[in-house]
Design an enzyme around this catalytic site. Sequence first.
Site, PDB file in Angstrom:
ATOM      1  CE  LYS A 110      87.981  81.150 -44.364  1.00 45.74           C
ATOM      2  NZ  LYS A 110      86.539  81.028 -44.321  1.00 45.74           N
ATOM      3  CD  GLU A 167      90.362  73.506 -43.921  1.00 47.97           C
ATOM      4  OE1 GLU A 167      89.686  73.247 -44.950  1.00 47.97           O
ATOM      5  OE2 GLU A 167      89.944  74.192 -42.992  1.00 47.97           O
ATOM      6  CG  HIS A 199      85.197  77.697 -53.396  1.00 48.93           C
ATOM      7  ND1 HIS A 199      85.089  76.338 -53.229  1.00 48.93           N
ATOM      8  CD2 HIS A 199      86.389  77.907 -53.986  1.00 48.93           C
ATOM      9  CE1 HIS A 199      86.169  75.757 -53.693  1.00 48.93           C
ATOM     10  NE2 HIS A 199      86.984  76.685 -54.173  1.00 48.93           N
ATOM     11  NE  ARG A 224      77.346  86.655 -42.074  1.00 48.86           N
ATOM     12  CZ  ARG A 224      77.041  85.761 -42.991  1.00 48.86           C
ATOM     13  NH1 ARG A 224      75.778  85.409 -43.169  1.00 48.86           N
ATOM     14  NH2 ARG A 224      77.951  85.170 -43.716  1.00 48.86           N
TER      15      ARG A 224
HETATM   16  P1  ADP Z   1      84.651  81.271 -47.309  1.00 49.45           P
HETATM   17  O1  ADP Z   1      84.672  81.796 -45.913  1.00 49.45           O
HETATM   18  O2  ADP Z   1      85.611  81.971 -48.224  1.00 49.45           O
HETATM   19  O3  ADP Z   1      83.271  81.148 -47.881  1.00 49.45           O
HETATM   20  P2  ADP Z   1      84.749  78.493 -46.425  1.00 49.45           P
HETATM   21  O4  ADP Z   1      85.812  78.057 -45.519  1.00 49.45           O
HETATM   22  O5  ADP Z   1      83.404  78.765 -45.827  1.00 49.45           O
HETATM   23  O6  ADP Z   1      85.251  79.791 -47.217  1.00 49.45           O
HETATM   24  O7  ADP Z   1      84.592  77.452 -47.609  1.00 49.45           O
HETATM   25  C1  ADP Z   1      83.769  77.724 -48.731  1.00 49.45           C
HETATM   26  C2  ADP Z   1      83.585  76.490 -49.575  1.00 49.45           C
HETATM   27  O8  ADP Z   1      84.856  75.972 -50.021  1.00 49.45           O
HETATM   28  C3  ADP Z   1      82.925  75.311 -48.891  1.00 49.45           C
HETATM   29  O9  ADP Z   1      81.530  75.419 -48.884  1.00 49.45           O
HETATM   30  C4  ADP Z   1      83.431  74.145 -49.723  1.00 49.45           C
HETATM   31  O10 ADP Z   1      82.721  74.074 -50.941  1.00 49.45           O
HETATM   32  C5  ADP Z   1      84.844  74.554 -50.078  1.00 49.45           C
HETATM   33  N1  ADP Z   1      85.827  73.996 -49.109  1.00 49.45           N
HETATM   34  C6  ADP Z   1      86.265  74.578 -47.981  1.00 49.45           C
HETATM   35  N2  ADP Z   1      87.153  73.799 -47.345  1.00 49.45           N
HETATM   36  C7  ADP Z   1      87.316  72.694 -48.090  1.00 49.45           C
HETATM   37  C8  ADP Z   1      88.116  71.495 -47.972  1.00 49.45           C
HETATM   38  N3  ADP Z   1      88.948  71.300 -46.959  1.00 49.45           N
HETATM   39  N4  ADP Z   1      87.999  70.573 -48.936  1.00 49.45           N
HETATM   40  C9  ADP Z   1      87.179  70.758 -49.993  1.00 49.45           C
HETATM   41  N5  ADP Z   1      86.408  71.845 -50.173  1.00 49.45           N
HETATM   42  C10 ADP Z   1      86.462  72.810 -49.227  1.00 49.45           C
END
Ligand code: ADP
Length: 659
Positions: free
Chosen positions: A116, A200, A235, A292
């Site tokens: 990431k 973040e 999530h 993917r």
């Molecule tokens: P993973 O790879 O573990 O699935 P992601 O980075 O794709 O994690 O984030 C998954 C979810 O977490 C997002 O769809 C959102 O709901 C929440 N999320 C991620 N980043 C943030 C953020 N900065 N603020 C609020 N919610 C977030």
Amino acid sequence: MLKSVLIANRGEIACRVIRTAKRMGLRTIAVYSDADAQALHVAQADEAVRIGGPLARDSYLKADAIIEAAKKTGAGAIHPGYGFLSENAAFAQACAEAKIVFVGPPPSAIRAMGGKSEAKALMAKANVPLVPGYHGEDQDPKVLEKAADKIGYPVLIKASAGGGGKGMKVAASKAEFRDQLASAQREAKSSFGDDRVLIEKYLERPRHVEIQVFADSHGNCVYLFERDCSIQRRHQKVIEEAPAPGMTAALRKRMGEAAVTAAKSIGYVGAGTVEFLLDEDGSFYFMEMNTRLQVEHPVTELITGLDLVEWQLRVASDEKLPLAQDQLVLNGHAFEVRLYAEDPDRDFLPQTGRIAHLRFPAENGHVRIDTGITEGKEISTYYDPMIAKLIVWDRDRMSALAQLRRTLGETEIGGLITNTAFLARLAGNKAFAKGDVDTGFIGRHEKELLPSVPAASEDVLLLAATGLLLSERQVSLGDPWSSSDGWRHYGGAHDHLSLIDVSGGQTAHKLVFDYAKDGFVFHLKRAAPIVRASLSVDGRLIADISGRRMAAGFARTGDDIALFLDGISYRLKRAGIAFEDESGEAAALKVTAPMPGRIIAVHVAAGKMVEKGAPLIVLEAMKMEHTLKAGHAGKIEHVGCKSGDQIREGQELLRFAAS
Ligand code: ADP
């Protein structure tokens, strides 16, 4: 064009890929673990190769074994599906070295998006908007805390190697930061073997909007519009839809172009998804790119009329993208729900067990069912507990939502606990219908979404009891009960049956009944309804309760009963066994396993007489010991298990004749 493809995956995604590959005339090769020898994807492929034991690391994650299988069968390409090796750059590299086409992006593109933090650094360079944050190398807690102070609380701490929501913690204030950091690091370490994190700004009410992109090896790249995946729990996505509710053409274009920029900046080829967080003010920020095909790709297929797996196979054959950006048309609205074996009432705890009953509505232009499972199969602890994806389409969001509600109402899954009723409540929720979605939706609406199943009504009890009695006859007579002919008068024989309403608060109900001419007479407090019914082998119960006709779905695993009536799935359990066969003599009584586990001790042997309540078998399940006792006095006829055996839920352990 490729001539053959090996699918390095299982379940619904393997079946999905096989479907398109076959349609395009490719020879299809499945791989399978020992747990999947009888699986649907194995049956559907032209050839299948066993690659190892049930654990993913002994089979679906074993790159060498998969490449070996491809060589042995002369497969021209490997499609990795999603999960498993789909985002493993070393695997993509190994395919290239073995001169097998990897249906996916080049290894360098997978690597670029793999971490990431690294991905974010690359995106910053390409001017793709990012959530304000820190993704540096320096992991000194002091440095991280300073970064969090600067970003401003609340902040989100994410595992750099993360996925599936693991290693993600919110720190609401500076006071919480150190604890949450330590917790995120611990989870990251144990899940990914890597405790690096990034920080973040935590957006309070974001939406998860992702863009499907597609690139070919000739420099073309397009976006196939967006999917909204804001309905999440822990999530993880629960409902996905396309297009995103309330999306404007201008914002779609901006997000689509940003996604294409992201893909181009890493030399992307094939299908990919760029995930964004969309804030309330319309700003959007890059989250990550999945290199993917996504689980939720079907909603994009339904609104574009395209087959993304076909595009993948064409691109992998070095063809140009079939359409340019201005030729792509967005038509109507689609939803996808993921049906899981999980218990929403217990924090979505995954469930295992046998699917005793499985019924989906018919597929047509509005309804699509993607599944890799059939009735009678197990959801095991080895893999993801997804049972199926239900995808619907209609000309606008409201009509599609009506399709979704109807489709969920017609879905019956018995034998284990699923999220079907929870999904149906989501689909019927007013705020959801308004399109008022964000990632906190489920948390905010928990009360409305998680009411328990209503207590079993009199009708439900009568239907469950009748289904049970009819299914006993199927078992004891050894032939399917297909008509209501041939009922005999039992000359005053009467019996009783105790049912526990498991889904409705564990209330026990005792039902006293007589065998009537062609059915049962139940002696209730105020009435004595006559129930005439038939139960088909596939679990359809058609009943006439004193002149009222009713239809329900019925399934049982041992003493566990699932009854589906008016879109509600009731769970009941028989307590005590009381059934007499046609001759009026006691039939063989069965003791079945109430849950999967291991036999610790068998206290009886064939031929032995037992008293009511005598311990028969000790079973270890979920780290606890359970003693199965005789419900009646009688003689043991057969013992079908021994100490040390692993047993399935519902498996017959012994039989005895009541005395
Ligand atoms: P993973 O790879 O573990 O699935 P992601 O980075 O794709 O994690 O984030 C998954 C979810 O977490 C997002 O769809 C959102 O709901 C929440 N999320 C991620 N980043 C943030 C953020 N900065 N603020 C609020 N919610 C977030």
